[in-house]
Design a protein around this motif. Structure first.
Motif, PDB file in Angstrom:
ATOM      1  N   HIS A  55       6.001 -18.762  24.100  1.00 19.28           N
ATOM      2  CA  HIS A  55       6.959 -18.179  23.170  1.00 19.28           C
ATOM      3  C   HIS A  55       7.123 -19.101  21.967  1.00 19.28           C
ATOM      4  O   HIS A  55       7.339 -20.303  22.095  1.00 19.28           O
ATOM      5  CB  HIS A  55       8.304 -17.987  23.874  1.00 19.28           C
ATOM      6  CG  HIS A  55       9.253 -17.123  23.112  1.00 19.28           C
ATOM      7  ND1 HIS A  55      10.039 -17.597  22.091  1.00 19.28           N
ATOM      8  CD2 HIS A  55       9.542 -15.797  23.227  1.00 19.28           C
ATOM      9  CE1 HIS A  55      10.783 -16.626  21.613  1.00 19.28           C
ATOM     10  NE2 HIS A  55      10.508 -15.514  22.280  1.00 19.28           N
ATOM     11  N   GLN A  56       7.020 -18.554  20.794  1.00 19.50           N
ATOM     12  CA  GLN A  56       7.068 -19.358  19.580  1.00 19.50           C
ATOM     13  C   GLN A  56       8.428 -20.013  19.420  1.00 19.50           C
ATOM     14  O   GLN A  56       9.473 -19.408  19.620  1.00 19.50           O
ATOM     15  CB  GLN A  56       6.756 -18.489  18.355  1.00 19.50           C
ATOM     16  CG  GLN A  56       6.658 -19.290  17.052  1.00 19.50           C
ATOM     17  CD  GLN A  56       6.267 -18.403  15.883  1.00 19.50           C
ATOM     18  OE1 GLN A  56       6.059 -17.207  16.053  1.00 19.50           O
ATOM     19  NE2 GLN A  56       6.167 -18.998  14.698  1.00 19.50           N
ATOM     20  N   PHE A  57       8.398 -21.296  19.055  1.00 13.26           N
ATOM     21  CA  PHE A  57       9.620 -22.053  18.843  1.00 13.26           C
ATOM     22  C   PHE A  57      10.115 -21.799  17.420  1.00 13.26           C
ATOM     23  O   PHE A  57       9.460 -22.156  16.449  1.00 13.26           O
ATOM     24  CB  PHE A  57       9.338 -23.544  19.069  1.00 13.26           C
ATOM     25  CG  PHE A  57      10.474 -24.448  18.692  1.00 13.26           C
ATOM     26  CD1 PHE A  57      11.755 -24.204  19.140  1.00 13.26           C
ATOM     27  CD2 PHE A  57      10.251 -25.559  17.884  1.00 13.26           C
ATOM     28  CE1 PHE A  57      12.805 -25.045  18.798  1.00 13.26           C
ATOM     29  CE2 PHE A  57      11.284 -26.407  17.533  1.00 13.26           C
ATOM     30  CZ  PHE A  57      12.573 -26.149  17.994  1.00 13.26           C
ATOM     31  N   ASN A  58      11.306 -21.180  17.331  1.00 12.77           N
ATOM     32  CA  ASN A  58      11.851 -20.832  16.023  1.00 12.77           C
ATOM     33  C   ASN A  58      13.156 -21.541  15.677  1.00 12.77           C
ATOM     34  O   ASN A  58      13.504 -21.660  14.500  1.00 12.77           O
ATOM     35  CB  ASN A  58      12.098 -19.317  15.942  1.00 12.77           C
ATOM     36  CG  ASN A  58      10.804 -18.524  16.032  1.00 12.77           C
ATOM     37  OD1 ASN A  58       9.795 -18.907  15.431  1.00 12.77           O
ATOM     38  ND2 ASN A  58      10.828 -17.448  16.798  1.00 12.77           N
ATOM     39  N   ASP A  59      13.871 -22.022  16.721  1.00 12.21           N
ATOM     40  CA  ASP A  59      15.185 -22.562  16.413  1.00 12.21           C
ATOM     41  C   ASP A  59      15.707 -23.380  17.595  1.00 12.21           C
ATOM     42  O   ASP A  59      15.547 -22.976  18.762  1.00 12.21           O
ATOM     43  CB  ASP A  59      16.163 -21.410  16.117  1.00 12.21           C
ATOM     44  CG  ASP A  59      17.568 -21.902  15.864  1.00 12.21           C
ATOM     45  OD1 ASP A  59      17.815 -22.467  14.793  1.00 12.21           O
ATOM     46  OD2 ASP A  59      18.413 -21.737  16.770  1.00 12.21           O
ATOM     47  N   LEU A  60      16.307 -24.543  17.310  1.00  9.22           N
ATOM     48  CA  LEU A  60      17.021 -25.348  18.296  1.00  9.22           C
ATOM     49  C   LEU A  60      18.330 -25.799  17.671  1.00  9.22           C
ATOM     50  O   LEU A  60      18.329 -26.443  16.612  1.00  9.22           O
ATOM     51  CB  LEU A  60      16.191 -26.562  18.733  1.00  9.22           C
ATOM     52  CG  LEU A  60      16.916 -27.578  19.629  1.00  9.22           C
ATOM     53  CD1 LEU A  60      17.388 -26.923  20.927  1.00  9.22           C
ATOM     54  CD2 LEU A  60      16.019 -28.777  19.934  1.00  9.22           C
TER      55      LEU A  60
END
Length: 413
Positions: free
Chosen positions: A197-202
């Motif tokens: 799953h693409q990392f878009n926000d933390l």
């Protein structure tokens, strides 16, 4: 069932041959289980308390073991030592109480068994002498029959002991089941995580954290919006909560409220995603008891043409056996800086979206620091790197700086 059947058969034979012997054994068959039931009720309560303490304090001990670095950094070793000592004494006391009941139960059983066998032996002996009423009163008791009954009596109690032992095992199992079954019946976490799953926000929002049984908050009202890539520096004095914040970001420390979010998901999902998608370098790197090659490539076979970070040549040049150098005792054959380089090489060869480094330059010589920092910057070019460090060189290259002071967020640049 076998114990009851055998005891019942011996009882019937005893009544058939000599009713007084059978009557003595019958009284034992009634009285001994009643005594064991009374003792067993107390034993079940003690077992339940003991198992409850074991479950509770095992979690506490495990938590303290996981956070030993933070405890040392917070200069809180003595209070934690006293705290764990007190819990250990409570657990030992509960264990001792369980053992006392077991010894008491065994002692009561053996005392009553001894008395019963002695009564049978005395009766048969006096019957043989013609003193007590028997089937051959006045003529002397049949020696073979007396010997047979006297030998049968211990076997009667042997199987009765097995029944009593099974009863106490049942009490112990019931006590454990009352505590463990609710845990086993808890809903299984079936949340699916897509590794790709693409990392878009933390993001961290209003994070508050305190270790179990501690009223002191290690972190208070922390808010950070992490970039998708680049270097984030967590700085602050020792004991300010830097390592704790890193472990939360790696998913290894749990927070209850929805204060950490990956791609807008809830905390439960986010922590699981972080465990699977982050690599972590702590202050004391872990080295396998294997070859240097295994510790870097994490497998036994290596393609001779396979590329590896050039800084490892510095280590290979010092080792006569090169890649086949055998490492043991957490890499005592390597210096602190070499361990850091090996760990950094792993992170580069097996990249994940987030890399977390806790004091990567601590106690390293200047030459090694000059090697490590540029390599960390290379990693930050295409992924998120979170670093906790006192090293001033990171201040100049960090994209984001989070300044902590005793768990309070002083600034976020």
């Amino acid at each position: 069932m076998a114990s009851l059947l055998v005891s019942g058969l011996i009882l019937i034979v005893s009544f058939w041959i000599e009713k007084w012997v059978g009557l003595t054994l019958l009284v034992s068959l009634i009285v001994i289980p009643m005594q064991m039931i009374i003792i067993g009720i107390g034993a079940e309560a003690l077992h339940k308390k003991h198992i409850n303490l074991f479950l509770k304090y095992s979690a506490v001990f495990y938590n303290r073991l996981q956070t030993i670095a933070e405890i040392v950094n917070l200069d809180n070793f003595r209070p934690q030592y006293n705290f764990l000592s007190e819990k250990s004494r409570e657990l030992n006391k509960a264990t001792t109480n369980v053992m006392r009941v077991a010894i008491l139960s065994s002692a009561v059983l053996e005392l009553f068994v001894t008395i019963c066998i002695a009564v049978v032996a005395i009766y048969l002996g006096m019957s043989l002498l013609g003193i007590m009423t028997g089937p051959n009163y006045g003529k002397g008791y049949d020696f073979q029959i007396a010997l047979f009954l006297l030998m049968m009596s211990p076997y009667f109690f042997f199987y009765l002991r097995k029944f009593v032992s099974a009863y106490h095992d049942r009490n112990r199992a019931v006590a454990a089941a009352k505590l463990l079954i609710p845990i086993l019946n808890e809903g299984i976490d079936t949340t699916s995580i897509n590794i790709d799953h693409q990392f878009n926000d933390l993001a961290i929002n209003n994070l508050n954290f305190a270790y179990p049984d501690s009223p002191v908050k290690v972190l208070h009202n922390i808010n950070v919006q992490f970039p998708l890539k680049g270097l984030v520096l967590i700085k602050g004095i020792s004991g300010s909560g830097k390592s704790t914040l890193l472990k939360i970001c790696s998913g290894s420390l749990y927070v209850q409220d929805n204060s950490i979010s990956v791609n807008g998901k809830d905390t439960k999902y986010s922590q699981k995603w972080l465990r699977m998608n982050s690599s972590y370098m702590n202050q004391f790197p872990f080295i396998f008891d294997e070859t240097l090659r295994y510790n870097v490539f994490l497998k036994n076979e290596m393609n001779k043409s396979q590329e590896y970070p050039e800084f490892l040549d510095k280590i290979l040049a010092k080792k006569d056996d090169g890649w086949e150098t055998k490492l043991s005792h957490n890499g005592k054959q390597l210096s602190g800086g070499e361990k850091q380089l090996v760990t950094l090489a792993r992170m580069m060869l097996y990249p994940k979206p987030i890399a977390i480094l806790d004091e990567p330059t601590a106690n390293l010589d200047p030459d090694t620091i000059e090697i490590i920092i540029p390599e960390i910057m290379k990693l930050a070019e295409d992924r998120l790197i979170i670093v906790a460090s006192h090293e001033k060189m990171f201040d100049n290259v960090a994209d984001t700086i989070v300044n902590l002071n005793w768990g309070e967020q002083m600034s976020h640049e």
